[in-house]
Each structure stands twice: as C-alpha cells, then as structure tokens.
Design an enzyme around this catalytic site. Structure first.
Site, PDB file in Angstrom:
ATOM      1  N   TYR A  32      18.847  49.409  57.957  1.00 32.69           N
ATOM      2  CA  TYR A  32      19.931  48.651  57.979  1.00 32.69           C
ATOM      3  C   TYR A  32      20.729  48.736  56.413  1.00 32.69           C
ATOM      4  CZ  TYR A  32      22.302  44.235  59.258  1.00 32.69           C
ATOM      5  OH  TYR A  32      22.971  43.284  59.835  1.00 32.69           O
ATOM      6  N   GLY A  36      24.682  50.495  48.731  1.00 33.89           N
ATOM      7  CA  GLY A  36      23.533  50.871  48.095  1.00 33.89           C
ATOM      8  C   GLY A  36      22.783  51.990  48.462  1.00 33.89           C
ATOM      9  N   HIS A  37      22.355  51.928  49.705  1.00 32.13           N
ATOM     10  CA  HIS A  37      21.604  52.977  50.548  1.00 32.13           C
ATOM     11  C   HIS A  37      22.422  54.419  50.303  1.00 32.13           C
ATOM     12  CE1 HIS A  37      19.614  49.672  52.611  1.00 32.13           C
ATOM     13  NE2 HIS A  37      18.506  50.263  52.172  1.00 32.13           N
ATOM     14  N   GLN A  61       3.539  46.671  53.226  1.00 29.61           N
ATOM     15  CA  GLN A  61       4.232  46.226  51.891  1.00 29.61           C
ATOM     16  C   GLN A  61       4.673  44.622  52.359  1.00 29.61           C
ATOM     17  OE1 GLN A  61       7.476  49.426  51.825  1.00 29.61           O
ATOM     18  NE2 GLN A  61       8.610  47.567  50.869  1.00 29.61           N
ATOM     19  N   SER A 186      19.510  44.620  51.579  1.00 33.22           N
ATOM     20  CA  SER A 186      19.798  44.329  53.009  1.00 33.22           C
ATOM     21  C   SER A 186      19.118  42.888  53.493  1.00 33.22           C
ATOM     22  CB  SER A 186      18.500  45.374  53.959  1.00 33.22           C
ATOM     23  OG  SER A 186      18.907  46.734  53.803  1.00 33.22           O
ATOM     24  N   ARG A 187      18.447  42.172  52.427  1.00 37.77           N
ATOM     25  CA  ARG A 187      18.139  40.845  52.731  1.00 37.77           C
ATOM     26  C   ARG A 187      19.261  39.998  52.589  1.00 37.77           C
ATOM     27  NH1 ARG A 187      12.625  42.747  50.793  1.00 37.77           N
ATOM     28  NH2 ARG A 187      11.341  42.405  52.160  1.00 37.77           N
TER      29      ARG A 187
HETATM   30  O1  PAF Z   1      12.679  50.065  48.845  1.00 39.66           O
HETATM   31  C1  PAF Z   1      12.320  50.395  50.185  1.00 39.66           C
HETATM   32  O2  PAF Z   1      13.128  49.949  50.957  1.00 39.66           O
HETATM   33  C2  PAF Z   1      10.848  50.362  50.303  1.00 39.66           C
HETATM   34  O3  PAF Z   1      10.199  49.668  49.545  1.00 39.66           O
HETATM   35  C3  PAF Z   1      10.540  51.942  50.451  1.00 39.66           C
HETATM   36  C4  PAF Z   1      10.805  52.544  49.057  1.00 39.66           C
HETATM   37  C5  PAF Z   1      11.354  52.519  51.594  1.00 39.66           C
HETATM   38  C6  PAF Z   1       9.104  51.970  50.805  1.00 39.66           C
HETATM   39  O4  PAF Z   1       8.879  51.301  52.413  1.00 39.66           O
END
Ligand code: PAF
Length: 281
Positions: A32, A36-37, A61, A186-187
């Site tokens: 998503y 930033g990504h 996680q 993304s949130r």
């Molecule tokens: O920052 C994130 O998007 C996640 O925590 C990561 C580093 C991809 C691990 O799932």
C-alpha cells in the site's frame, strides 16, 4: 520487473543476480505504497545495483485486536508504482510460504523492544525481527533501507544485524511528510476527514519540542509534559506514550546533554499513529 511468490524461486533469482558481483538493495514493505515507500526505494536504488522489494503483511507483528485483517492492500497499484521507481523484483510470498505448518522459530531482540511501542505492542518487534531475519536470509541483500518514522524498528533491526553478525548494511531514511506535516503512513488511510485534521497535532507537538529545545530547555520531563499537554488539548486524541529517550539505547533521559529522541504514539479514533524527532540533530 518480476514478481516472485515462493522462497525457492527467490533464492535462485538472488543466486543468479549475485553471480557477477551485482549488489542487492532491499526495501522490506507491507505494501500500500505512498511517497515514503517510494523514497526508500529511490535511495536503495542509488546505493545498490539491483533493487528488490518485499511485499508481505506479516501476521507475526500484529497483536490480537490489531488491524491485520483490515490492513490496506492494492497489489496492482503497488506494482505500477514500484515499476515506475525502477524496482527489478518484488518478492510477495503468502503467509503459508513464510510461516508453514509447524513453524516454530522467532527472533527476539531484548531491552530496546521493552520500551516505547514495545509496551503496548508486546510481540510486535519479535514479529518484525523474525520476518526481517527471514527476508535477509532469503534475499541476502547488501543494503536494506528502512524509514526513520519507525525509529524503534530501525534501532531493533540495526541491533539484530550487529548481534547476529549479518552482512547487511542497514540504512535509515528520514521521515517523509505530507505537505501539512503528517508523517506518511499506510495507516493514514484509516483516518476520517475530522481525524485527519486532528492528526496534525502530532507534528505540531514535535515542533513545540524542537522550539523548547532551541530555547535552551534541557529538562526532558519539561519537554515531554509540554508535548503531552498540547496533544491532550486536542479532543479525541489519546496518548499511548510520549517519551524522551537516548537515541541509541532508547533508555529514558532526565537531562538532555547532546541529542534526544522524542517519540510518541497517539490514538485518534481507532487509528494509532506514531511520530518522532531527534532533538539536537
Ligand atoms: O515497516 C514495515 O512495513 C514492516 O514492519 C516491515 C519492516 C516490512 C516488516 O514487516
């Protein structure tokens, strides 16, 4: 750009890429994509020869009652954006591929995971450390880029790489913000219009901390309390934590000598947002 969904093919791909000395840059993501990504990807592309990104919403996680099921997804859009940035390969495994029946091994980084986000999300960093270790083992990147918005995550991954003698250079990228100052995440997609307006209090309160620091305030509790007061004044914003800590060890500090990380997590409606800044940088 190729899309690989299984570990065996990914390992074969990596072997072929590395056979002539090509360096691999990795940006681990949960998809998503926002700007930033894309900035992390551009950075990784600049400092490596071959850019691989992973796209995996890692169940390990997420805690009970967290947003695993509603985490936003748009694979087609993500592919288009990644291709435009020059990503060579997307690794997008399924949950069964990463955590098959009988999976039993987890990586736990101690101490720095017990503070800040680790208090309200007790298993979060175990999940992050585990999936990042798996990704590093599968993709064997020379460098991996992570955003500084998740400052604690970055610290955990640096510690993990150091402690387990991994051959990866972990690089942090400064937080990318919307024009009005909200840190990209993304949130943010969860925020309703009124909540999106309220969310500006996070960055405003960090500005306040920076101003106090610039005026010479070095008493960490004074800065923390002023930030808390400002956030609490915004109706509907519930503080999870506001802490002033040492940027390396993430341990609390009373008097700021040199640098300090001010990190915060705030719930607005059902959305939990985090942000931080390093004072003295
Ligand atoms: O920052 C994130 O998007 C996640 O925590 C990561 C580093 C991809 C691990 O799932």
């Amino acid at each position: 750009m190729v899309l690989i969904e299984d570990i065996a093919s990914m390992k074969r791909y990596v072997l072929a890429v590395k056979s002539n000395g090509t360096t691999i840059g990795l940006v681990p993501t949960m998809g998503y994509f926002h700007e930033g990504h894309l900035m992390l990807m551009r950075m990784a592309k600049k400092i490596s020869d071959h850019l691989i990104i992973s796209l995996f919403v890692n169940p390990a996680q997420f805690g009970q009652g967290e947003d695993l099921d509603k985490y936003p997804k748009d694979m087609e859009r993500d592919k288009t954006l990644a291709r435009a940035v020059g990503v060579e390969c997307i690794f997008a495994p399924s949950v069964e591929e990463m955590y098959p029946e009988g999976y039993s091994t987890y990586v736990n980084v101690e101490n720095i995971t017990n503070v800040l986000c680790g208090v309200s999300r007790p298993h979060h960093f175990r999940g992050v450390a585990t999936v990042v270790t798996k990704l590093f083992n599968i993709i064997e990147p020379d460098i991996a880029v992570f955003g500084e918005k998740d400052f604690q995550q970055l610290a955990v991954i640096k510690q993990l790489v150091k402690d387990l003698n991994m051959n990866v250079r972990v690089v942090g990228h400064p937080t990318i913000r919307e024009p009005d100052g909200l840190a990209m995440s993304s949130r943010n997609a969860y925020l309703r219009v009124d909540e999106r307006k309220k969310s500006l209090i996070l960055n405003k309160s960090l500005h306040l901390a920076r101003n106090l620091f610039a005026e010479g305030v070095r008493d960490a509790s004074k800065i923390r309390d002023s930030v808390k007061k400002m956030i609490s004044s915004e109706e509907g914003c519930d503080i999870d934590y506001v802490e002033v800590v040492d940027p390396e060890r993430l341990s609390p500090i009373r008097t700021i000598e040199d640098k300090a990380l001010i990190a915060l997590a705030v719930r607005i409606g059902s959305t939990r947002l985090i942000d931080n800044t390093v004072l003295g940088e």
